[in-house]
Design a protein around this motif. Structure first.
Motif, PDB file in Angstrom:
ATOM      1  N   TYR A 272      22.952  14.920  37.776  1.00 52.76           N
ATOM      2  CA  TYR A 272      22.137  13.862  37.173  1.00 52.76           C
ATOM      3  C   TYR A 272      21.934  12.708  38.151  1.00 52.76           C
ATOM      4  O   TYR A 272      20.826  12.189  38.301  1.00 52.76           O
ATOM      5  CB  TYR A 272      22.784  13.366  35.879  1.00 52.76           C
ATOM      6  CG  TYR A 272      22.112  12.144  35.304  1.00 52.76           C
ATOM      7  CD1 TYR A 272      20.844  12.235  34.745  1.00 52.76           C
ATOM      8  CD2 TYR A 272      22.727  10.908  35.337  1.00 52.76           C
ATOM      9  CE1 TYR A 272      20.216  11.114  34.227  1.00 52.76           C
ATOM     10  CE2 TYR A 272      22.110   9.788  34.826  1.00 52.76           C
ATOM     11  CZ  TYR A 272      20.852   9.897  34.276  1.00 52.76           C
ATOM     12  OH  TYR A 272      20.230   8.791  33.770  1.00 52.76           O
ATOM     13  N   LEU A 273      23.002  12.298  38.814  1.00 48.49           N
ATOM     14  CA  LEU A 273      22.886  11.202  39.785  1.00 48.49           C
ATOM     15  C   LEU A 273      21.977  11.584  40.944  1.00 48.49           C
ATOM     16  O   LEU A 273      21.179  10.758  41.424  1.00 48.49           O
ATOM     17  CB  LEU A 273      24.271  10.794  40.283  1.00 48.49           C
ATOM     18  CG  LEU A 273      25.171  10.129  39.242  1.00 48.49           C
ATOM     19  CD1 LEU A 273      26.564   9.923  39.817  1.00 48.49           C
ATOM     20  CD2 LEU A 273      24.572   8.825  38.781  1.00 48.49           C
ATOM     21  N   LEU A 274      22.070  12.822  41.401  1.00 44.65           N
ATOM     22  CA  LEU A 274      21.193  13.290  42.479  1.00 44.65           C
ATOM     23  C   LEU A 274      19.731  13.300  42.024  1.00 44.65           C
ATOM     24  O   LEU A 274      18.836  12.839  42.752  1.00 44.65           O
ATOM     25  CB  LEU A 274      21.626  14.679  42.938  1.00 44.65           C
ATOM     26  CG  LEU A 274      20.828  15.306  44.074  1.00 44.65           C
ATOM     27  CD1 LEU A 274      20.956  14.465  45.336  1.00 44.65           C
ATOM     28  CD2 LEU A 274      21.300  16.722  44.326  1.00 44.65           C
ATOM     29  N   ASP A 275      19.469  13.793  40.806  1.00 39.08           N
ATOM     30  CA  ASP A 275      18.101  13.813  40.284  1.00 39.08           C
ATOM     31  C   ASP A 275      17.556  12.399  40.093  1.00 39.08           C
ATOM     32  O   ASP A 275      16.381  12.138  40.355  1.00 39.08           O
ATOM     33  CB  ASP A 275      18.054  14.573  38.952  1.00 39.08           C
ATOM     34  CG  ASP A 275      18.292  16.061  39.131  1.00 39.08           C
ATOM     35  OD1 ASP A 275      18.151  16.566  40.263  1.00 39.08           O
ATOM     36  OD2 ASP A 275      18.635  16.718  38.128  1.00 39.08           O
ATOM     37  N   THR A 276      18.405  11.483  39.632  1.00 35.01           N
ATOM     38  CA  THR A 276      17.990  10.095  39.455  1.00 35.01           C
ATOM     39  C   THR A 276      17.646   9.465  40.805  1.00 35.01           C
ATOM     40  O   THR A 276      16.634   8.759  40.935  1.00 35.01           O
ATOM     41  CB  THR A 276      19.102   9.289  38.764  1.00 35.01           C
ATOM     42  OG1 THR A 276      19.435   9.933  37.536  1.00 35.01           O
ATOM     43  CG2 THR A 276      18.665   7.875  38.479  1.00 35.01           C
ATOM     44  N   TYR A 277      18.462   9.740  41.798  1.00 42.93           N
ATOM     45  CA  TYR A 277      18.214   9.215  43.152  1.00 42.93           C
ATOM     46  C   TYR A 277      16.883   9.745  43.692  1.00 42.93           C
ATOM     47  O   TYR A 277      16.062   8.983  44.212  1.00 42.93           O
ATOM     48  CB  TYR A 277      19.366   9.613  44.066  1.00 42.93           C
ATOM     49  CG  TYR A 277      19.143   9.280  45.510  1.00 42.93           C
ATOM     50  CD1 TYR A 277      19.218   7.962  45.964  1.00 42.93           C
ATOM     51  CD2 TYR A 277      18.856  10.280  46.430  1.00 42.93           C
ATOM     52  CE1 TYR A 277      19.010   7.663  47.304  1.00 42.93           C
ATOM     53  CE2 TYR A 277      18.646   9.990  47.766  1.00 42.93           C
ATOM     54  CZ  TYR A 277      18.719   8.673  48.197  1.00 42.93           C
ATOM     55  OH  TYR A 277      18.505   8.391  49.507  1.00 42.93           O
TER      56      TYR A 277
ATOM     57  N   GLY B  48       9.415   7.630  43.234  1.00 43.89           N
ATOM     58  CA  GLY B  48       8.648   6.792  42.324  1.00 43.89           C
ATOM     59  C   GLY B  48       8.334   7.468  41.004  1.00 43.89           C
ATOM     60  O   GLY B  48       7.379   7.094  40.321  1.00 43.89           O
ATOM     61  N   GLU B  49       9.108   8.441  40.632  1.00 46.61           N
ATOM     62  CA  GLU B  49       8.911   9.167  39.373  1.00 46.61           C
ATOM     63  C   GLU B  49       9.849   8.600  38.309  1.00 46.61           C
ATOM     64  O   GLU B  49      10.834   7.939  38.635  1.00 46.61           O
ATOM     65  CB  GLU B  49       9.200  10.657  39.578  1.00 46.61           C
ATOM     66  CG  GLU B  49       8.281  11.318  40.581  1.00 46.61           C
ATOM     67  CD  GLU B  49       8.693  12.747  40.877  1.00 46.61           C
ATOM     68  OE1 GLU B  49       9.772  13.168  40.415  1.00 46.61           O
ATOM     69  OE2 GLU B  49       7.946  13.430  41.569  1.00 46.61           O
TER      70      GLU B  49
END
Length: 72
Positions: free
Chosen positions: A7-12, A18-19
């Motif tokens: 989740y943290l990787l996807d958020t980063y 810019g998504e």
């Protein structure tokens, strides 16, 4: 890799591109549980089995509702 790390990787990645950020893990669990119950009732109706649970309770409440007695 754990769910939190993913989740943290996807958020980063989303922030860098810019998504919009993905939903947090477990954010839609109760919605999924409710949908699975509805799906189970739907499959039972297709198979010709009687309704159970909330649907059956609602139907029986409708069909067998007590009518007020006249004069009371």
């Amino acid at each position: 890799m754990s769910i939190t790390q993913q989740y943290l990787l996807d958020t980063y990645r989303a922030r860098r591109l810019g998504e919009p950020a993905p939903p947090a893990p477990g954010a839609h669990d109760w919605q999924l549980v409710r949908e699975m119950g509805g799906h189970r009732e739907f499959r039972a109706a297709l198979a010709g089995r009687p309704a159970r649970g909330r649907l059956r309770t609602a139907l029986s409440r409708r069909l067998f509702a007590r009518r007020p007695r006249p004069g009371c």
